[in-house]
Design a protein around this motif. Structure first.
Motif, short mmCIF file in Angstrom:
data_model
loop_
_atom_site.label_atom_id
_atom_site.label_comp_id
_atom_site.label_asym_id
_atom_site.label_seq_id
_atom_site.Cartn_x
_atom_site.Cartn_y
_atom_site.Cartn_z
N GLU A 66 6.81 9.91 44.10
CA GLU A 66 7.40 9.61 45.41
C GLU A 66 8.21 8.32 45.37
N LYS A 67 7.67 7.30 44.71
CA LYS A 67 8.41 6.04 44.60
C LYS A 67 9.68 6.23 43.78
N PHE A 68 9.57 7.02 42.71
CA PHE A 68 10.75 7.23 41.88
C PHE A 68 11.78 8.09 42.61
N ALA A 69 11.34 8.99 43.48
CA ALA A 69 12.27 9.79 44.27
C ALA A 69 13.12 8.89 45.17
N VAL A 70 12.49 7.90 45.79
CA VAL A 70 13.22 6.95 46.64
C VAL A 70 14.18 6.14 45.77
N PHE A 71 13.70 5.66 44.62
CA PHE A 71 14.53 4.91 43.68
C PHE A 71 15.73 5.75 43.25
#
Length: 284
Positions: A66-71
């Motif tokens: 999820e964090k990498f999706a935002v990134f």
């Protein structure tokens, strides 16, 4: 691409890894529009493990999805906008942005500032592309034009021998087409396309290793050639590569032939069809 049972099993098992790109698009509220992009993305988790293993260490844990999706969502837009301001065509800017962000995924545990790193990486690759393009299109100092001479280019662990046979450019690859060799090969092939070489045959029988970054380069070159009315073909592809292309449903985009002669004939046939089509348009 590796030979033997172990490499074969790894290539097939790549299909069972989570589709990272699709997952990121889901978080961003988007959809994957093309099977080619989704298919190439399925191998990113696999190549992350392969690259760490080849370096002699255990694969590092990937970032939280999820964090990498935002990134991913933020940096793709930011990098693409920045590269367009620097003069990159929108398609090239998008491709370089995606490559930089996905390479950051592979290197995540070693990056102190991923946001800054991906921007610098994308800009560096764009500068390298510009340099290769200038070298390919700069006029020769000789008074009379001469046919292009064959040349040998070293791309990391890969050697590319390029020769020009009338309308067809034949590129013989030897070694490993991995994440280290892919950027240099990409710049070399795109410089050929931008210089007007619309029909390319890649002789890949001596390629010992072939990963997702190499596959992404071929898809990028194929798309650029298609935009210019050109064509690309693979000659001497090993059974494992053909199986991989079949699993990813990419044989239509990257047609593979058993020999250089048959691949060259197929590309010349595509050139003849395109020439006939242009003639019909002019008559109309």
């Amino acid at each position: 691409m590796t030979s033997g049972g172990e490499g074969d099993n790894e290539a097939v098992s790549a299909m069972h890894f989570p589709d990272l790109i699709a997952e990121m698009h889901d978080h961003a509220g988007q959809t994957v529009e093309h099977d080619v992009d989704a298919g190439a993305a399925r191998l990113n988790a696999w190549i992350g493990k392969r690259s760490k293993r080849s370096a002699g260490g255990e694969p590092s844990p990937p970032p939280d999805s999820e964090k990498f999706a935002v990134f991913y969502q933020r940096m793709i837009i930011r990098i693409r906008t920045h590269l367009v301001r620097l003069g990159a065509p929108p398609e090239l800017a998008q491709d370089l942005a995606q490559e930089a962000v996905m390479e950051a995924y592979v290197r995540w545990s070693t990056l102190k500032n991923p946001h800054r790193w991906v921007v610098r990486q994308a800009v560096s690759q764009f500068r390298a592309h510009q340099k290769a393009l200038r070298e390919a299109t700069s006029p020769s100092p000789s008074a009379a034009p001469e046919p292009r001479r064959p040349r040998r280019v070293t791309c990391g662990s890969l050697v590319a021998e390029i020769r020009f046979d009338q309308d067809v450019t034949v590129c013989t690859l030897t070694g490993e087409l991995d994440m280290l060799a892919s950027p240099r090969l990409r710049d070399e092939l795109l410089s050929l396309v931008d210089a007007g070489r619309k029909y390319i045959v890649l002789e890949v029988s001596a390629v010992r290793f072939f990963d997702s970054t190499g596959l992404g380069v071929l898809l990028l070159v194929r798309r650029r050639l298609q935009d210019k009315g050109g064509a690309i073909a693979l000659a001497g592809a090993q059974p494992l590569l053909i199986r991989l292309l079949t699993l990813l449903n990419l044989l239509r985009e990257l047609p593979a032939y058993p020999s250089l002669a048959t691949a060259t004939s197929a590309v010349l046939e595509a050139a003849a069809v395109h020439s006939t089509s242009d003639t019909d348009k002019e008559r109309r």
